[in-house]
Design a protein around this motif. Structure first.
Motif, PDB file in Angstrom:
ATOM      1  N   ILE A 144      -5.227 -59.198  -0.279  1.00 42.21           N
ATOM      2  CA  ILE A 144      -3.796 -58.922  -0.401  1.00 42.21           C
ATOM      3  C   ILE A 144      -3.028 -60.131   0.103  1.00 42.21           C
ATOM      4  CG2 ILE A 144      -1.909 -57.572   0.637  1.00 42.21           C
ATOM      5  CD1 ILE A 144      -3.799 -55.166   0.611  1.00 42.21           C
ATOM      6  N   GLU A 145      -1.958 -60.449  -0.603  1.00 47.19           N
ATOM      7  CA  GLU A 145      -1.022 -61.465  -0.120  1.00 47.19           C
ATOM      8  C   GLU A 145       0.315 -60.784   0.137  1.00 47.19           C
ATOM      9  OE1 GLU A 145      -0.277 -65.743  -1.607  1.00 47.19           O
ATOM     10  OE2 GLU A 145       1.261 -64.534  -2.610  1.00 47.19           O
ATOM     11  N   LEU A 146       0.836 -60.933   1.342  1.00 44.48           N
ATOM     12  CA  LEU A 146       2.133 -60.380   1.709  1.00 44.48           C
ATOM     13  C   LEU A 146       3.174 -61.489   1.647  1.00 44.48           C
ATOM     14  CD1 LEU A 146       3.782 -57.960   2.785  1.00 44.48           C
ATOM     15  CD2 LEU A 146       3.283 -58.804   5.093  1.00 44.48           C
ATOM     16  N   ASP A 147       4.133 -61.336   0.745  1.00 50.63           N
ATOM     17  CA  ASP A 147       5.196 -62.345   0.590  1.00 50.63           C
ATOM     18  C   ASP A 147       6.563 -61.688   0.753  1.00 50.63           C
ATOM     19  OD1 ASP A 147       6.606 -64.635   0.135  1.00 50.63           O
ATOM     20  OD2 ASP A 147       6.211 -64.732  -2.014  1.00 50.63           O
ATOM     21  N   TYR A 148       6.741 -60.998   1.884  1.00 46.98           N
ATOM     22  CA  TYR A 148       8.062 -60.486   2.247  1.00 46.98           C
ATOM     23  C   TYR A 148       8.874 -61.637   2.839  1.00 46.98           C
ATOM     24  CZ  TYR A 148       6.717 -55.498   1.959  1.00 46.98           C
ATOM     25  OH  TYR A 148       6.327 -54.249   1.548  1.00 46.98           O
ATOM     26  N   GLU A 149      10.142 -61.734   2.443  1.00 47.41           N
ATOM     27  CA  GLU A 149      11.002 -62.800   2.956  1.00 47.41           C
ATOM     28  C   GLU A 149      12.359 -62.234   3.354  1.00 47.41           C
ATOM     29  OE1 GLU A 149      11.136 -66.204   0.286  1.00 47.41           O
ATOM     30  OE2 GLU A 149       9.108 -65.760  -0.425  1.00 47.41           O
ATOM     31  N   ASN A 150      13.145 -63.068   4.051  1.00 43.16           N
ATOM     32  CA  ASN A 150      14.528 -62.758   4.414  1.00 43.16           C
ATOM     33  C   ASN A 150      14.612 -61.654   5.472  1.00 43.16           C
ATOM     34  OD1 ASN A 150      17.341 -62.963   4.323  1.00 43.16           O
ATOM     35  ND2 ASN A 150      17.534 -61.490   2.651  1.00 43.16           N
ATOM     36  N   PHE A 151      13.793 -61.768   6.497  1.00 41.06           N
ATOM     37  CA  PHE A 151      13.813 -60.770   7.572  1.00 41.06           C
ATOM     38  C   PHE A 151      13.964 -61.381   8.958  1.00 41.06           C
ATOM     39  CE2 PHE A 151       9.414 -61.935   6.723  1.00 41.06           C
ATOM     40  CZ  PHE A 151       8.985 -62.334   7.978  1.00 41.06           C
ATOM     41  N   ALA A 152      13.711 -62.677   9.100  1.00 43.46           N
ATOM     42  CA  ALA A 152      13.515 -63.272  10.421  1.00 43.46           C
ATOM     43  C   ALA A 152      14.782 -63.340  11.270  1.00 43.46           C
ATOM     44  CB  ALA A 152      12.921 -64.674  10.279  1.00 43.46           C
ATOM     45  N   LYS A 153      15.957 -63.358  10.645  1.00 45.33           N
ATOM     46  CA  LYS A 153      17.198 -63.486  11.423  1.00 45.33           C
ATOM     47  C   LYS A 153      17.650 -62.166  12.041  1.00 45.33           C
ATOM     48  CE  LYS A 153      18.935 -67.487   8.874  1.00 45.33           C
ATOM     49  NZ  LYS A 153      20.027 -68.048   8.041  1.00 45.33           N
TER      50      LYS A 153
END
Length: 341
Positions: A144-153
């Motif tokens: 599995i590759e997890l490519d969730y983005e736009n959460f770190a801030k």
């Protein structure tokens, strides 16, 4: 007398500065790297063409991507099924990539609100883990590759994301699945990530539609990001991108900016030929760039070819990176020239 002394000191400084300039970034032999690439659902024909050019050098392929529908359910584009089936039985690892894009009447990329809903509590988080593992087993992939983005801030969302990655990592171990986690370079790598997964950091956000003209990565950006990656546990991978970006009428720090869009290497080369422009290679990034005037507009293009990618891979490998991922198959011209060592 004083003016003459100032001139002498200025000249000496220029000479010393010139001697101290670094050599242009270029490709050379380097420690071997594990090579992965992405194959996307929206460019299956171009992806197949590039895949045939580079397949003998690949260790893994990530099939991109499973998204979500308007009801927050996993959505699989038909091309993803076809691509995953195409790679079955090949002598390389195949990953099924999951990203927080929404496909349907309402489309969104890297949707933060979607992540808040998916990871809102432990029950929902476990549901996402179970869905990903079930789909990976259905598609008979290796990982599995997890490519969730736009959460770190968002500090609270970052913590929910970390909890999710720990649970997903444990589930992958239990189900004998490998796990790659893709991270933006702005993510705090010291936030407390789990040991076990491979961490893939994107090295292609330096310039783009969010900025003025320039390369997707350069020497300083690569070295700075690799140094930050020391905080990540386990295997660390650098992701580089082919192609580039086009900026129209960019001036006054972007206040006069016109169209901005991403383009492939093939599209960039076609534009240069169409407008009789001769691309030049930037010393600090090894990227190609050119300008042209047409229809009352001034346009500047920066993009990466195989030599650019090889130069970036060389720098990463010389700085201890043992795995490299290339975004993406499709639109490249000489991807078979990539070097593993």
């Amino acid at each position: 007398m004083r003016l003459g002394l100032i001139c002498m000191l200025f000249s000496a400084g220029m000479l010393l500065g010139g001697c101290a300039e670094a050599e242009p970034l270029r490709s050379t032999s380097h420690p071997p790297v594990h090579l992965t690439t992405w194959q996307t659902y929206w460019d299956t024909d171009g992806g197949r063409q590039d895949y045939h050019a580079i397949q003998k050098k690949l260790d893994a392929v990530a099939v991109f991507a499973v998204c979500y529908d308007e009801n927050d359910a996993l959505y699989v584009p038909e091309q993803v099924r076809e691509t995953a089936a195409m790679h079955q039985g090949k002598k390389k690892d195949v990953y099924l990539s999951f990203t927080n894009d929404i496909i349907g009447k309402r489309r969104a990329e890297k949707d933060q609100e979607l992540l808040r809903r998916l990871l809102r509590d432990d029950a929902s988080t476990d549901q996402q883990v179970e869905g990903m593992v079930r789909m990976a087993r259905e598609f008979a992939v290796d990982g599995i590759e997890l490519d969730y983005e736009n959460f770190a801030k968002d500090a609270a969302l970052l913590q929910r994301y970390l909890i999710f990655t720990y649970r997903l990592s444990a589930a992958c171990v239990q189900n004998q699945l490998k796990l790659r986690i893709v991270l933006e370079p702005s993510v705090p790598f010291d936030a407390g990530f789990a040991r076990g997964p491979e961490y893939v950091v994107m090295f292609y956000n330096l310039h783009g539609k969010h900025s003025g003209p320039g390369a997707k990565a350069d020497r300083a950006f690569i070295e700075r990001t690799i140094a930050k990656m020391e905080a990540l546990p386990g295997r660390r991978s650098a992701a580089f991108a082919g192609g580039g970006c086009l900026w129209q009428d960019y001036g006054l720090l972007g206040l006069m900016s016109g169209e901005k869009r991403f383009i492939t290497e093939r599209e960039a080369a076609a534009l240069a030929e169409q407008h009789n422009a001769v691309p030049e290679r930037d010393a600090e990034s090894a990227a190609l760039h050119f300008r042209f005037s047409a229809d009352g507009h001034e346009t500047e293009v920066w993009y990466a070819d195989s030599e650019t990618l090889n130069a970036w891979i060389t720098l990463a490998a010389q700085n201890g990176i043992e795995a490299v991922s290339i975004w993406r198959l499709g639109g490249n011209m000489e991807l078979g020239n990539l070097r593993r060592n």
